[in-house]
Design a protein around this motif. Structure first.
Motif, PDB file in Angstrom:
ATOM      1  N   MET A  93       0.837  -1.177   0.000  1.00 23.99           N
ATOM      2  CA  MET A  93       0.000   0.000   0.000  1.00 23.99           C
ATOM      3  C   MET A  93       0.885   1.245   0.000  1.00 23.99           C
ATOM      4  N   THR A  94       0.598   2.185  -0.851  1.00 24.85           N
ATOM      5  CA  THR A  94       1.342   3.432  -0.911  1.00 24.85           C
ATOM      6  C   THR A  94       0.752   4.416   0.079  1.00 24.85           C
ATOM      7  N   ARG A  95       1.604   4.957   0.903  1.00 30.34           N
ATOM      8  CA  ARG A  95       1.160   5.943   1.896  1.00 30.34           C
ATOM      9  C   ARG A  95       1.332   7.328   1.305  1.00 30.34           C
ATOM     10  N   LEU A  96       0.382   8.220   1.606  1.00 27.12           N
ATOM     11  CA  LEU A  96       0.424   9.585   1.098  1.00 27.12           C
ATOM     12  C   LEU A  96       0.789  10.551   2.209  1.00 27.12           C
ATOM     13  N   CYS A  97       1.439  11.640   1.821  1.00 26.27           N
ATOM     14  CA  CYS A  97       1.769  12.708   2.756  1.00 26.27           C
ATOM     15  C   CYS A  97       0.470  13.322   3.259  1.00 26.27           C
ATOM     16  N   GLU A  98       0.355  13.466   4.550  1.00 27.42           N
ATOM     17  CA  GLU A  98      -0.878  14.004   5.115  1.00 27.42           C
ATOM     18  C   GLU A  98      -0.964  15.525   4.984  1.00 27.42           C
ATOM     19  N   ASP A  99       0.128  16.177   4.555  1.00 27.20           N
ATOM     20  CA  ASP A  99       0.100  17.626   4.341  1.00 27.20           C
ATOM     21  C   ASP A  99      -0.298  17.998   2.917  1.00 27.20           C
ATOM     22  N   CYS A 100       0.246  17.265   1.919  1.00 22.99           N
ATOM     23  CA  CYS A 100       0.017  17.680   0.536  1.00 22.99           C
ATOM     24  C   CYS A 100      -0.583  16.596  -0.364  1.00 22.99           C
ATOM     25  N   GLY A 101      -0.627  15.344   0.103  1.00 20.94           N
ATOM     26  CA  GLY A 101      -1.213  14.273  -0.694  1.00 20.94           C
ATOM     27  C   GLY A 101      -0.258  13.609  -1.675  1.00 20.94           C
ATOM     28  N   GLU A 102       1.000  14.036  -1.706  1.00 22.07           N
ATOM     29  CA  GLU A 102       1.998  13.401  -2.575  1.00 22.07           C
ATOM     30  C   GLU A 102       2.448  12.077  -1.950  1.00 22.07           C
ATOM     31  N   HIS A 103       3.242  11.308  -2.706  1.00 20.68           N
ATOM     32  CA  HIS A 103       3.796  10.055  -2.199  1.00 20.68           C
ATOM     33  C   HIS A 103       4.615  10.335  -0.942  1.00 20.68           C
ATOM     34  N   ALA A 104       4.353   9.599   0.116  1.00 20.64           N
ATOM     35  CA  ALA A 104       5.091   9.767   1.372  1.00 20.64           C
ATOM     36  C   ALA A 104       6.357   8.929   1.313  1.00 20.64           C
ATOM     37  N   GLU A 105       7.498   9.583   1.359  1.00 21.19           N
ATOM     38  CA  GLU A 105       8.772   8.880   1.363  1.00 21.19           C
ATOM     39  C   GLU A 105       9.112   8.359   2.755  1.00 21.19           C
ATOM     40  N   TRP A 106       8.493   8.910   3.783  1.00 22.82           N
ATOM     41  CA  TRP A 106       8.731   8.494   5.154  1.00 22.82           C
ATOM     42  C   TRP A 106       7.422   8.179   5.849  1.00 22.82           C
ATOM     43  N   GLN A 107       7.468   7.187   6.713  1.00 17.51           N
ATOM     44  CA  GLN A 107       6.381   6.952   7.642  1.00 17.51           C
ATOM     45  C   GLN A 107       6.957   7.243   9.014  1.00 17.51           C
ATOM     46  N   LEU A 108       6.305   8.113   9.743  1.00 20.16           N
ATOM     47  CA  LEU A 108       6.755   8.477  11.067  1.00 20.16           C
ATOM     48  C   LEU A 108       5.798   7.879  12.090  1.00 20.16           C
ATOM     49  N   GLU A 109       6.344   7.179  13.055  1.00 19.54           N
ATOM     50  CA  GLU A 109       5.543   6.614  14.125  1.00 19.54           C
ATOM     51  C   GLU A 109       6.047   7.181  15.433  1.00 19.54           C
ATOM     52  N   SER A 110       5.140   7.631  16.262  1.00 16.21           N
ATOM     53  CA  SER A 110       5.544   8.142  17.565  1.00 16.21           C
ATOM     54  C   SER A 110       4.837   7.354  18.649  1.00 16.21           C
ATOM     55  N   ALA A 111       5.544   7.114  19.725  1.00 16.31           N
ATOM     56  CA  ALA A 111       4.980   6.423  20.886  1.00 16.31           C
ATOM     57  C   ALA A 111       5.293   7.249  22.114  1.00 16.31           C
ATOM     58  N   ARG A 112       4.255   7.524  22.888  1.00 17.99           N
ATOM     59  CA  ARG A 112       4.476   8.264  24.130  1.00 17.99           C
ATOM     60  C   ARG A 112       5.362   7.446  25.051  1.00 17.99           C
ATOM     61  N   ASP A 113       6.235   8.131  25.726  1.00 20.65           N
ATOM     62  CA  ASP A 113       7.131   7.477  26.672  1.00 20.65           C
ATOM     63  C   ASP A 113       6.428   7.359  28.014  1.00 20.65           C
TER      64      ASP A 113
END
Length: 60
Positions: A1-21
């Protein structure tokens, strides 16, 4: 599945995951996609919304 940038809708080259410490509770994990131009903005957004987090970037 291709992920899209949530700001502009272009192809997302990065997926960022954050977890609260959090020690006492299971981590609250959030994932977002970012293109080359919006990667820093997305990282800063995760930090400002979730405070003390661990961010994992995956090039894709």
């Amino acid at each position: 599945m291709t992920r899209l940038c949530e700001d502009c809708g272009e192809h997302a080259e990065w997926q960022l995951e954050s977890a609260r410490d959090q020690v006492a509770a299971p981590p609250d994990v959030v994932a977002t996609g970012a293109c080359r131009l919006h990667r820093l903005d997305a990282t800063e957004n995760l930090l400002s919304q979730y405070g003390n987090v661990t961010i994992t970037e995956t090039l894709g």
